[in-house]
Design an enzyme around this catalytic site. Structure first.
Site, PDB file in Angstrom:
ATOM      1  N   GLU A   1      40.939  15.839  -6.806  1.00 51.37           N
ATOM      2  CA  GLU A   1      41.757  16.965  -7.243  1.00 51.37           C
ATOM      3  C   GLU A   1      41.301  18.233  -6.532  1.00 51.37           C
ATOM      4  O   GLU A   1      40.117  18.392  -6.201  1.00 51.37           O
ATOM      5  CB  GLU A   1      41.667  17.139  -8.759  1.00 51.37           C
ATOM      6  CG  GLU A   1      42.303  15.979  -9.516  1.00 51.37           C
ATOM      7  CD  GLU A   1      42.324  16.175 -11.024  1.00 51.37           C
ATOM      8  OE1 GLU A   1      43.376  15.896 -11.626  1.00 51.37           O
ATOM      9  OE2 GLU A   1      41.291  16.602 -11.595  1.00 51.37           O
TER      10      GLU A   1
ATOM     11  N   CYS B   1      40.063  25.842  -4.422  1.00 50.83           N
ATOM     12  CA  CYS B   1      38.858  25.111  -4.823  1.00 50.83           C
ATOM     13  C   CYS B   1      39.032  23.687  -4.309  1.00 50.83           C
ATOM     14  O   CYS B   1      39.969  22.992  -4.695  1.00 50.83           O
ATOM     15  CB  CYS B   1      38.712  25.139  -6.336  1.00 50.83           C
ATOM     16  SG  CYS B   1      37.250  24.282  -6.946  1.00 50.83           S
TER      17      CYS B   1
ATOM     18  N   CYS C   1      31.226  12.325  -8.222  1.00 54.76           N
ATOM     19  CA  CYS C   1      30.000  13.097  -8.020  1.00 54.76           C
ATOM     20  C   CYS C   1      28.820  12.309  -8.572  1.00 54.76           C
ATOM     21  O   CYS C   1      28.935  11.678  -9.627  1.00 54.76           O
ATOM     22  CB  CYS C   1      30.096  14.459  -8.708  1.00 54.76           C
ATOM     23  SG  CYS C   1      28.667  15.532  -8.391  1.00 54.76           S
TER      24      CYS C   1
ATOM     25  N   CYS D   1      30.182  17.926 -17.133  1.00 53.61           N
ATOM     26  CA  CYS D   1      31.186  18.051 -16.081  1.00 53.61           C
ATOM     27  C   CYS D   1      32.001  16.774 -15.956  1.00 53.61           C
ATOM     28  O   CYS D   1      31.447  15.670 -15.895  1.00 53.61           O
ATOM     29  CB  CYS D   1      30.505  18.372 -14.749  1.00 53.61           C
ATOM     30  SG  CYS D   1      31.658  18.583 -13.380  1.00 53.61           S
TER      31      CYS D   1
ATOM     32  N   GLY E   1      32.411  16.665  -6.503  1.00 51.98           N
ATOM     33  CA  GLY E   1      31.359  16.286  -5.589  1.00 51.98           C
ATOM     34  C   GLY E   1      30.334  17.389  -5.353  1.00 51.98           C
ATOM     35  O   GLY E   1      30.510  18.542  -5.744  1.00 51.98           O
ATOM     36  N   GLU E   2      29.244  17.004  -4.717  1.00 51.57           N
ATOM     37  CA  GLU E   2      28.165  17.919  -4.320  1.00 51.57           C
ATOM     38  C   GLU E   2      28.309  18.181  -2.823  1.00 51.57           C
ATOM     39  O   GLU E   2      28.024  17.312  -1.989  1.00 51.57           O
ATOM     40  CB  GLU E   2      26.803  17.286  -4.629  1.00 51.57           C
ATOM     41  CG  GLU E   2      25.600  17.951  -3.980  1.00 51.57           C
ATOM     42  CD  GLU E   2      25.478  19.432  -4.269  1.00 51.57           C
ATOM     43  OE1 GLU E   2      25.492  20.218  -3.291  1.00 51.57           O
ATOM     44  OE2 GLU E   2      25.371  19.817  -5.455  1.00 51.57           O
TER      45      GLU E   2
ATOM     46  N   SER F   1      29.159  25.682  -3.157  1.00 47.01           N
ATOM     47  CA  SER F   1      28.471  25.528  -4.436  1.00 47.01           C
ATOM     48  C   SER F   1      27.560  24.311  -4.392  1.00 47.01           C
ATOM     49  O   SER F   1      27.894  23.289  -3.785  1.00 47.01           O
ATOM     50  CB  SER F   1      29.492  25.371  -5.564  1.00 47.01           C
ATOM     51  OG  SER F   1      28.850  25.137  -6.798  1.00 47.01           O
TER      52      SER F   1
ATOM     53  N   SER G   1      24.244  26.232  -8.912  1.00 43.25           N
ATOM     54  CA  SER G   1      24.527  25.929 -10.311  1.00 43.25           C
ATOM     55  C   SER G   1      23.215  25.743 -11.062  1.00 43.25           C
ATOM     56  O   SER G   1      22.558  24.718 -10.931  1.00 43.25           O
ATOM     57  CB  SER G   1      25.388  24.667 -10.406  1.00 43.25           C
ATOM     58  OG  SER G   1      26.633  24.870  -9.775  1.00 43.25           O
ATOM     59  N   LEU G   2      22.840  26.746 -11.856  1.00 45.51           N
ATOM     60  CA  LEU G   2      21.543  26.732 -12.546  1.00 45.51           C
ATOM     61  C   LEU G   2      21.659  26.091 -13.926  1.00 45.51           C
ATOM     62  O   LEU G   2      20.971  25.125 -14.230  1.00 45.51           O
ATOM     63  CB  LEU G   2      21.020  28.162 -12.644  1.00 45.51           C
ATOM     64  CG  LEU G   2      19.519  28.334 -12.862  1.00 45.51           C
ATOM     65  CD1 LEU G   2      18.711  27.668 -11.766  1.00 45.51           C
ATOM     66  CD2 LEU G   2      19.186  29.831 -12.934  1.00 45.51           C
ATOM     67  N   HIS G   3      22.465  26.674 -14.790  1.00 49.11           N
ATOM     68  CA  HIS G   3      22.859  26.105 -16.075  1.00 49.11           C
ATOM     69  C   HIS G   3      21.760  26.074 -17.140  1.00 49.11           C
ATOM     70  O   HIS G   3      22.055  25.755 -18.301  1.00 49.11           O
ATOM     71  CB  HIS G   3      23.428  24.691 -15.926  1.00 49.11           C
ATOM     72  CG  HIS G   3      24.571  24.594 -14.989  1.00 49.11           C
ATOM     73  ND1 HIS G   3      25.561  25.549 -14.923  1.00 49.11           N
ATOM     74  CD2 HIS G   3      24.881  23.657 -14.052  1.00 49.11           C
ATOM     75  CE1 HIS G   3      26.444  25.205 -13.983  1.00 49.11           C
ATOM     76  NE2 HIS G   3      26.049  24.081 -13.437  1.00 49.11           N
TER      77      HIS G   3
ATOM     78  N   ASN H   1      34.388  25.030 -20.423  1.00 48.10           N
ATOM     79  CA  ASN H   1      35.762  24.551 -20.525  1.00 48.10           C
ATOM     80  C   ASN H   1      35.735  23.130 -21.073  1.00 48.10           C
ATOM     81  O   ASN H   1      35.156  22.235 -20.444  1.00 48.10           O
ATOM     82  CB  ASN H   1      36.417  24.559 -19.136  1.00 48.10           C
ATOM     83  CG  ASN H   1      36.515  25.953 -18.559  1.00 48.10           C
ATOM     84  OD1 ASN H   1      37.086  26.843 -19.166  1.00 48.10           O
ATOM     85  ND2 ASN H   1      35.939  26.163 -17.379  1.00 48.10           N
TER      86      ASN H   1
ATOM     87  N   CYS I   1      36.837  25.283 -14.159  1.00 45.66           N
ATOM     88  CA  CYS I   1      35.525  24.825 -13.694  1.00 45.66           C
ATOM     89  C   CYS I   1      34.999  23.694 -14.581  1.00 45.66           C
ATOM     90  O   CYS I   1      34.969  23.806 -15.804  1.00 45.66           O
ATOM     91  CB  CYS I   1      34.549  25.997 -13.724  1.00 45.66           C
ATOM     92  SG  CYS I   1      32.911  25.600 -13.119  1.00 45.66           S
TER      93      CYS I   1
END
Length: 367
Positions: free
Chosen positions: A114, A127, A134, A141, A183-184, A215, A238-240, A314, A357
């Site tokens: 997507e 995007c 991933c 996610c 994906g990364e 990202s 991406s820390l999170h 989200n 996201c």
């Protein structure tokens, strides 16, 4: 409004990194401008034809060689025999009330990804995905729910860009690209860099590197490779979570890396590129949104030249996480701003069509 019917993934065998050819023809979008010039010369054609062909594809949005009216007919026939421009199919599309478009793209081997077009004022941002699925395993996610199948090719990445561009009016142009879909990106760095080379080239989409963001969850060796690449793309990490234990719980790959190594690699990228870093932080209600987390996060970032992009969660069907309360969001923000952290809370766009996201995924079940 166009409404999609979510289609299941067709499972076929393929190599980990390359889809099987559909009909023996090569994917033209896998070639850089210089590669295509060399191909023309090797086939007895003047290299200026490359500018004509790329102009038709990237500016005039042509999908077939027959449309390239200023090329000799014999060359158009030769190109059509050797190459395809679009190798995938647009399986479904959804459009949300805020103008966000999400495409479900079916690849030549039956895999699906997507990608998203976001309209915001004069900005036209896309995007784009870099892998089918991933492998990073971030627990909140959707993209990693089914694991990873394979890397996308350079052409498959570029094709997403072109399909999204084609949804714009003729006078509109893409303004920003974020490699922040499925994906990364740094796990498929060679192909991502190849696609972005076409994106930034004046013979391609002509988008400034300053408007292109990559990202990553933070893969230090790949961040260093990116720094040595010499093109100053924006880097979003991406820390999170603000500590090792919580980050390893939310981002399992952290167990083998560690926050300190990620931050050190990000610092090296900043030193090499001069571009301000962005750190992404998905705010999960009751998980990483407490005042103590905000204070720890401020301690990590307060002396760095960064933008902290906070993303209230989200929701993803089937996952147990919740969007934080407005009170928790406000307190989190106040603590960070009081500590001098440059923070932005992302406006939610496309969530009604699962295009926000963390909501993109490789396997859409039929309704």
């Amino acid at each position: 409004m166009l409404v999609c019917v979510n289609l299941p993934v067709i499972q076929t065998e393929s190599s980990p990194n390359e889809p099987p050819p559909r009909d023996g023809r090569a994917h033209l979008l896998d070639l850089s401008f210089a590669d295509f010039q060399r191909w023309l010369i090797e086939h007895g054609q003047p290299k200026f034809r490359a500018k004509q062909v790329f102009g038709w594809i990237y500016e005039k949005r042509a999908r077939e060689f027959d449309a390239m009216s200023d090329l000799p007919k014999t060359l158009r026939e030769q190109l059509a025999a050797e190459f395809v421009i679009y190798r995938s199919d647009e399986a479904a599309v959804q459009t949300s009330r805020d103008g966000t478009d999400k495409l479900l793209v079916r690849l030549a081997d039956g895999g699906e990804v997507e990608c998203v077009l976001l309209r915001d004022g004069h900005r036209r941002s896309i995007c784009v995905s870099s892998q089918v699925g991933c492998a990073m395993g971030c627990v909140f996610c959707a993209s990693g729910l089914d694991g990873v199948d394979r890397n996308l090719t350079q052409g498959e990445i570029v094709e997403q860009m072109l399909r999204l561009q084609a949804r714009l009016e003729p006078e509109e142009r893409l303004s920003h690209i974020v490699m922040m879909g499925m994906g990364e990106p740094l796990a498929n760095l060679d192909r991502v860099l190849g696609a972005l080379e076409t994106a930034k080239s004046p013979d391609g989409l002509g988008i400034s590197p300053r408007r292109i963001t990559i990202s990553t969850v933070g893969l230090p060796p790949a961040i260093d490779r990116l720094a040595n690449n010499g093109v100053p793309y924006n880097l979003a990490v991406s820390l999170h979570a603000p500590n090792e234990a919580l980050r390893s719980e939310l981002v399992p790959v952290n167990e083998k890396i560690g926050i300190d190594a990620v931050l050190a690699a990000a610092d090296r990228y900043f030193a090499a590129s001069g571009r301000r870093l962005t750190f992404e932080y998905v705010l999960l209600g009751g998980v990483n949104d407490a005042a103590e987390h905000a204070r720890e996060l401020a301690q990590l970032l307060r002396h760095r030249t960064v933008l902290l992009n906070v993303i209230p969660y989200n929701p993803v069907e089937g996952l147990p996480y919740q969007t934080p309360s407005q009170r928790a969001i406000a307190e989190f923000r106040q603590i960070l701003e009081s500590a001098g952290v440059n923070v932005m809370f992302r406006q939610r766009k496309g969530d009604e069509i699962d295009a926000a996201c963390g909501q993109l995924r490789r396997n859409r079940k039929p309704h």
